[in-house]
Design a protein around this motif. Structure first.
Motif, mmCIF file in Angstrom:
data_model
loop_
_atom_site.group_PDB
_atom_site.id
_atom_site.type_symbol
_atom_site.label_atom_id
_atom_site.label_comp_id
_atom_site.label_asym_id
_atom_site.label_seq_id
_atom_site.Cartn_x
_atom_site.Cartn_y
_atom_site.Cartn_z
ATOM 1 N N LEU A 444 0.958 -1.229 -0.157
ATOM 2 C CA LEU A 444 -0.028 0.069 -0.133
ATOM 3 C C LEU A 444 0.729 1.203 -0.085
ATOM 4 O O LEU A 444 0.453 2.327 -0.697
ATOM 5 N N LEU A 445 1.927 1.171 0.743
ATOM 6 C CA LEU A 445 2.737 2.693 0.632
ATOM 7 C C LEU A 445 3.481 2.793 -0.424
ATOM 8 O O LEU A 445 3.553 3.947 -1.086
ATOM 9 N N VAL A 446 3.687 1.780 -1.532
ATOM 10 C CA VAL A 446 4.408 1.721 -2.694
ATOM 11 C C VAL A 446 3.508 2.274 -3.649
ATOM 12 O O VAL A 446 3.558 3.460 -4.320
ATOM 13 N N GLY A 447 2.423 1.661 -3.585
ATOM 14 C CA GLY A 447 1.086 2.357 -4.362
ATOM 15 C C GLY A 447 0.851 3.834 -4.125
ATOM 16 O O GLY A 447 0.493 4.870 -4.861
ATOM 17 N N TYR A 448 0.695 4.318 -2.669
ATOM 18 C CA TYR A 448 0.411 5.381 -2.318
ATOM 19 C C TYR A 448 1.417 6.490 -2.845
ATOM 20 O O TYR A 448 1.158 7.494 -3.310
ATOM 21 N N CYS A 449 2.826 5.987 -2.575
ATOM 22 C CA CYS A 449 3.957 7.096 -2.835
ATOM 23 C C CYS A 449 3.983 7.199 -4.677
ATOM 24 O O CYS A 449 3.889 8.333 -5.008
ATOM 25 N N VAL A 450 3.760 6.312 -5.170
ATOM 26 C CA VAL A 450 3.661 6.183 -6.840
ATOM 27 C C VAL A 450 2.490 7.185 -6.958
ATOM 28 O O VAL A 450 2.743 8.114 -8.073
ATOM 29 N N THR A 451 1.344 6.950 -6.501
ATOM 30 C CA THR A 451 0.054 7.880 -6.989
ATOM 31 C C THR A 451 0.503 9.366 -6.497
ATOM 32 O O THR A 451 0.059 10.384 -7.368
ATOM 33 N N ALA A 452 0.937 9.568 -5.317
ATOM 34 C CA ALA A 452 1.325 11.005 -4.847
ATOM 35 C C ALA A 452 2.358 11.565 -5.668
ATOM 36 O O ALA A 452 2.246 12.765 -5.830
ATOM 37 N N ARG A 453 3.413 10.903 -6.042
ATOM 38 C CA ARG A 453 4.478 11.421 -6.966
ATOM 39 C C ARG A 453 3.861 11.847 -8.279
ATOM 40 O O ARG A 453 4.225 12.805 -8.696
ATOM 41 N N THR A 454 3.005 10.994 -8.826
ATOM 42 C CA THR A 454 2.210 11.179 -10.124
ATOM 43 C C THR A 454 1.790 12.447 -10.119
ATOM 44 O O THR A 454 1.506 13.423 -11.053
ATOM 45 N N ALA A 455 0.990 12.713 -9.033
ATOM 46 C CA ALA A 455 -0.027 13.984 -8.866
ATOM 47 C C ALA A 455 0.587 15.147 -8.261
ATOM 48 O O ALA A 455 0.065 16.127 -8.370
ATOM 49 N N GLY A 456 1.985 15.032 -8.100
ATOM 50 C CA GLY A 456 2.525 16.293 -7.778
ATOM 51 C C GLY A 456 2.595 16.715 -6.253
ATOM 52 O O GLY A 456 2.792 17.904 -6.042
ATOM 53 N N ALA A 539 -0.402 -3.777 11.611
ATOM 54 C CA ALA A 539 -1.863 -3.840 11.339
ATOM 55 C C ALA A 539 -2.424 -2.392 11.562
ATOM 56 O O ALA A 539 -3.214 -2.047 10.355
ATOM 57 N N SER A 540 -1.945 -1.644 12.166
ATOM 58 C CA SER A 540 -2.543 -0.202 12.310
ATOM 59 C C SER A 540 -2.204 0.818 11.017
ATOM 60 O O SER A 540 -3.022 1.263 10.548
ATOM 61 N N MET A 541 -0.821 0.406 10.746
ATOM 62 C CA MET A 541 -0.366 1.243 9.709
ATOM 63 C C MET A 541 -0.886 0.852 8.371
ATOM 64 O O MET A 541 -0.971 1.653 7.567
ATOM 65 N N ALA A 542 -1.079 -0.636 8.337
ATOM 66 C CA ALA A 542 -1.710 -0.898 7.314
ATOM 67 C C ALA A 542 -3.042 -0.305 6.943
ATOM 68 O O ALA A 542 -3.342 0.052 5.859
ATOM 69 N N VAL A 543 -3.803 -0.285 7.895
ATOM 70 C CA VAL A 543 -5.141 0.181 7.801
ATOM 71 C C VAL A 543 -5.071 1.536 7.458
ATOM 72 O O VAL A 543 -5.792 2.249 6.662
ATOM 73 N N VAL A 544 -4.059 2.448 7.975
ATOM 74 C CA VAL A 544 -3.805 3.699 7.850
ATOM 75 C C VAL A 544 -3.546 4.046 6.558
ATOM 76 O O VAL A 544 -4.127 4.799 5.557
ATOM 77 N N ALA A 545 -2.507 3.317 5.989
ATOM 78 C CA ALA A 545 -1.905 3.339 4.401
ATOM 79 C C ALA A 545 -3.196 2.980 3.630
ATOM 80 O O ALA A 545 -3.358 3.787 2.497
ATOM 81 N N GLY A 546 -4.081 1.895 3.855
ATOM 82 C CA GLY A 546 -5.223 1.632 3.068
ATOM 83 C C GLY A 546 -6.336 2.902 3.035
ATOM 84 O O GLY A 546 -6.668 3.155 1.898
ATOM 85 N N ALA A 547 -6.461 3.333 4.146
ATOM 86 C CA ALA A 547 -7.496 4.409 4.202
ATOM 87 C C ALA A 547 -7.036 5.761 3.405
ATOM 88 O O ALA A 547 -7.609 6.071 2.530
ATOM 89 N N MET A 548 -5.613 6.084 3.492
ATOM 90 C CA MET A 548 -5.046 7.215 2.924
ATOM 91 C C MET A 548 -5.043 7.172 1.157
ATOM 92 O O MET A 548 -5.121 7.971 0.505
ATOM 93 N N PHE A 549 -4.693 5.614 0.856
ATOM 94 C CA PHE A 549 -4.499 5.574 -0.426
ATOM 95 C C PHE A 549 -6.120 5.647 -1.004
ATOM 96 O O PHE A 549 -6.388 6.163 -2.069
ATOM 97 N N ALA A 550 -7.037 5.027 -0.490
ATOM 98 C CA ALA A 550 -8.367 5.309 -0.958
ATOM 99 C C ALA A 550 -8.635 6.580 -0.958
ATOM 100 O O ALA A 550 -9.250 7.473 -1.977
ATOM 101 N N HIS A 551 -8.517 7.450 0.224
ATOM 102 C CA HIS A 551 -8.819 8.885 0.149
ATOM 103 C C HIS A 551 -7.996 9.688 -0.970
ATOM 104 O O HIS A 551 -8.709 10.625 -1.638
#
Length: 845
Positions: A444-456, A539-551
């Motif tokens: 989830l962190l890899v997906g979040y970082c890639v998406t955030a970098r693409t969006a600037g 477990a908690s950071m996985a939930v946080v990363a998932g929620a922030m990725f969806a957001h």
């Protein structure tokens, strides 16, 4: 099969480590003995090799008139003499079983009466057969081994005798306390029955009569026990020990503590029985202040009179002890029994492990030397004080019987939950789910970082980001940074627990709550284990990363749609709300005992002047001092969602509004204020001026935080000068306290240069490196002056990394803080908590 040295290291009481048999040192002596015997054997083999060619020459050549034959016969005679001496040594040294058992050593016992009242001591003498080669290295090594073994036996006996006397004195004090408590409770029950039969009588007068009667009977019981215990003894050392225990104010006949809730049971007569309830919570503190005021008023008015029977009259409600105080006293006595039982269990472990160590080392000696000494020396060990005395075992059975009868209603299983709380075993399921959650978090962190970098996002400027990126950094980023700092801290705490376990630092005992509260909780099984901490983090950071990725995905997809953007902005709020609900959830899920204990500690911190401060309280307050950025993010999010800014998209409201901005500055001061109040409370309770010096450290930190706020508002030269001066002074103050007080280092006369005498880690360079690292990380405040800019990263990202460095510094500081605390406990052989007792008898003027 586990070696006994590792078994001993794993099962001994960490605080009593230096009092156990030094098994490793005895093994080193045996290695020296073995090496000397090997050298002697090689010398004998060399002599045999010299004899063999001479024997062949003598048997094959004629001897008449040949000088070579004469020299050969002379060599043969020398060799035969050598063999005869060796045979005689084996013969007298122990070829006979009876001679081996009784002719090698003799253990002398020096009685205590001949040594001025101390404990018996033992000294081993090597008899003539083994001492015949006294000039050899082997004989010297054997003498050194037995001298060391005697010293270890004497040390074990002396320590066991001292601890047994201490626990027996505790037991006698608790018996007297139980007699007083039983008398008070019986009188309260009798008086309660009388009040129900006479409903017209007033409640206060009935309570006063009950208290007076109970205290009179209890005082008589106490005086009787005192007369029985005052029989003079012929052992002056025991008298000195009893005087020391009585002077300590904890056991024996303790003096009342100056900062407790001390109430007189009867104000008339030569002796007065008083109850001392520690001021551990706000209600007791307020009650203590009220009682002091009433006592002062009574003393000034002179309204205190005595009845003909010696009881106090005219005191009204404040002349006795209420049932609430009796419940508090019973709770204190129960906690003292739990600690006494734990100490007796440690003493039994000490006895068994030392006995096993003597057996093992004597077997090794027999294997190395070939001499049968075990039956002789082991008989001495078995009859020595630490193995023959059964007073501690009897007291342990008595404590168990009393606890089952008085505190568990005859239910032994319930009593054992207090006396021997079950130790929860590590679960392999926790390891599996930790790995699973870690894998999900990484993806989830890899997906979040890639998406955030693409969006600037997370950049100081970006051509394609615009207003959406700015809005995201103002709203969603504080949620991610807050949870990241929180669970980074928890991860470091889990790593600290692993390190403490590896170094045998008894952090469970250091963080243990007060014995009374632990007993009330049925053993206090709220300890969080390393695997639990790692699972909670992953477990908690996985939930946080998932929620922030969806957001993030919803924000990028919604574009300028106001309704979709509002729904997306609500996701971080729901995430924060879910964690708060889980924290306060009363159901027995997700480590309820640990969560509730964490909440109780936070309550004690926030209301620090009103609650008694223990180790775990100020340790947690120190952690909050490193989490100021997290607290500010939490304050911003509370404002953002409570004010409804997530609906209006007015993310600047919580930043530009003056009173909310001032509240954010106040949040920066709170951890230091709480910690300063804890220091003030500890000074009030203990009277140690070092707590006032420690309070000054947190005052300097608050001044530094204020200078930083002033510089942020007005970046003038005067503000910059004030910031540098105040922050530099606070940093030097904090570094001194870290190194000297918290870590116990920088001792100039230490055998380890500029460290301390006792070190748990073997490499000294680790301590020097840690001091340098702590110095560098303490200078993080310089970023306020320097304004570092790492490429095109947003300033908030830079601040997050600096906040993470402070959290890492705190996790690094935690290890050495508890190492120093553990060494202090070990230096005083402090393995059980000291429990103040409620009832005291004092003289009345």
């Amino acid at each position: 099969m586990v070696k006994f040295s590792k078994q001993l290291e794993g099962q001994l009481v960490p605080e009593w480590k230096h009092a156990f048999v030094d098994y490793c040192l005895l093994k080193k002596d045996l290695k020296r003995l073995h090496h000397a015997l090997l050298l002697l054997a090689r010398h004998d083999d060399a002599a045999d090799d010299r004899c063999e060619p001479a024997g062949i020459t003598a048997g094959t050549q004629p001897t008449g008139g040949d000088p070579h034959a004469e020299r050969a016969s002379s060599s043969l005679s020398q060799c035969l003499c050598h063999k005869l001496r060796a045979g005689a040594g084996h013969l007298f040294g122990g070829s006979s079983s009876a001679t081996r058992d009784h002719g090698v050593i003799h253990v002398h016992r020096k009685l205590a009466a001949s040594r001025g009242g101390g404990g018996d001591e033992y000294e081993t003498e090597l008899l003539e057969p083994l001492a015949a080669t006294a000039d050899d290295a082997a004989a010297a090594a054997a003498r050194e081994f037995f001298a060391r073994l005697d010293a270890q036996l004497n040390k074990v006996n002396q320590f066991y005798k001292a601890k047994e006397a201490e626990f027996l004195e505790r037991g006698a004090s608790l018996r007297r306390q139980m007699d007083i408590l039983a008398g008070l409770k019986a009188a309260a029950r009798d008086d309660g029955g009388g009040s129900t039969n006479n409903p017209s009588s007033g409640g206060y007068s009935e309570e006063d009569e009950s208290t007076r009667y109970a205290m009179t009977s209890a005082a008589d019981t106490y005086q009787l026990a005192e007369q029985e215990a005052s029989t003079p003894t012929t052992d002056p050392a025991q008298q000195d020990q009893e005087r020391d225990l009585e002077a300590s104010g904890t056991f024996g006949r303790p003096a009342p503590e100056p900062m407790g809730l001390v109430r007189s049971a009867s104000g008339c007569g030569k002796k007065s029985l008083k109850i001392n309830i520690p001021l551990t919570n706000p209600s007791r503190t307020i009650a203590a202040l009220t009682d002091i005021l009433w006592d002062e008023l009574a003393a000034q008015s002179g309204s205190k009179k005595c009845n003909p029977d010696g009881s106090a009259a005219g005191n009204g409600k404040h002349g006795g002890v209420s049932k609430t105080k009796l419940r508090h006293a019973e709770k204190m006595i129960r906690g003292a029994f739990v600690e006494l039982y734990k100490g007796l269990g440690y003493l039994a472990t000490y006895r068994n492990l030392n006995m096993m160590a003597f057996v093992k080392i004597l077997k090794k000696f027999e294997k190395v030397s070939g001499k049968q000494v075990m039956s002789v020396y082991l008989k001495v060990v078995e009859t020595s004080y630490f193995n023959s005395s059964d007073e501690a075992l009897k007291l342990m059975d008595e404590v168990e019987a009393i606890f089952v009868g008085h505190f568990a209603g005859g239910n032994r299983r319930k009593a054992m939950r207090y006396l021997k709380p079950a130790q929860r075993k590590d679960s392999h399921a926790a390891t599996f789910f930790t790995g699973l959650a870690t894998g999900c978090l990484a993806a989830l962190l890899v997906g979040y970082c890639v998406t955030a970098r693409t969006a600037g996002l997370y950049l100081l400027y970006s051509a394609g980001a615009g207003e959406a990126a700015r809005r995201y950094m103002e709203t969603a980023y504080p949620v991610l940074s807050m949870f990241a700092l929180l669970f980074l801290h928890l991860l470091l705490y889990g790593l600290d627990m692993v390190a403490w376990r590896a170094c045998r630092v008894n952090y469970g005992f250091i963080f243990q709550p007060s014995p009374a509260s632990g007993a009330a909780a049925g053993g206090g099984g709220g300890e969080l284990r390393p695997r639990d901490a790692f699972l909670a983090c992953a477990a908690s950071m996985a939930v946080v990363a998932g929620a922030m990725f969806a957001h993030l995905a919803l924000v990028l997809r919604g574009g300028h749609d106001h309704g979709a953007s509002t729904r997306a902005q609500a996701i971080p709020g729901f995430l924060l709300l879910a964690f708060l609900l889980l924290l306060f959830c009363p159901l027995n899920v997700a480590y309820r005992s640990s969560r509730f204990r964490f909440l109780r500690i936070l309550r004690n911190i926030v209301l620090a002047p009103l609650y008694k401060v223990v180790m775990v309280d100020f340790f947690m307050a120190d952690q909050l001092c490193s989490q100021v950025p997290m607290l500010r993010s939490m304050e911003y999010l509370a404002c953002y969602y409570i004010s409804g800014s997530y609906v209006t998209q007015d993310y600047g409201y919580c930043v530009t509004t003056k009173h909310i901005r001032d509240l954010a500055y106040a949040v920066s001061f709170l951890p230091y204020y709480w910690r300063a109040m804890q220091c003030a409370r500890r000074w009030f309770d203990e009277g140690d001026t070092s707590h006032l010096v420690n309070l000054g450290k947190y005052v300097s930190a608050m001044l530094a935080a204020g200078a930083k706020v002033a510089y942020e508002k007005d970046e003038s030269l005067a503000s910059l000068t004030l910031l540098v001066a105040v922050s530099s002074t606070a940093t030097v103050y904090q570094l001194y306290w870290d190194f000297v007080k918290d870590w116990g280092l920088l001792q100039p006369n230490s055998k380890n240069p500029w460290l301390r005498n006792d070190l748990i880690l073997k490499r000294k360079s680790v301590y020097y490196f840690s001091m340098g690292l702590n110095l560098v990380l303490r200078l993080a405040w310089l970023q306020t002056v320097i304004h570092p800019n790492f490429g095109s990263l947003d300033s908030r990202v830079t601040s997050f990394f600096l906040a993470a460095l402070e959290v890492i510094r705190r996790g690094h500081w935690n290890f050495y803080r508890l190492e120093n605390e553990h060494l202090n406990n070990a230096g005083k052989f402090r393995a059980v908590k000291t429990v103040p007792l409620p009832f005291h008898e004092v003289d009345e003027d």
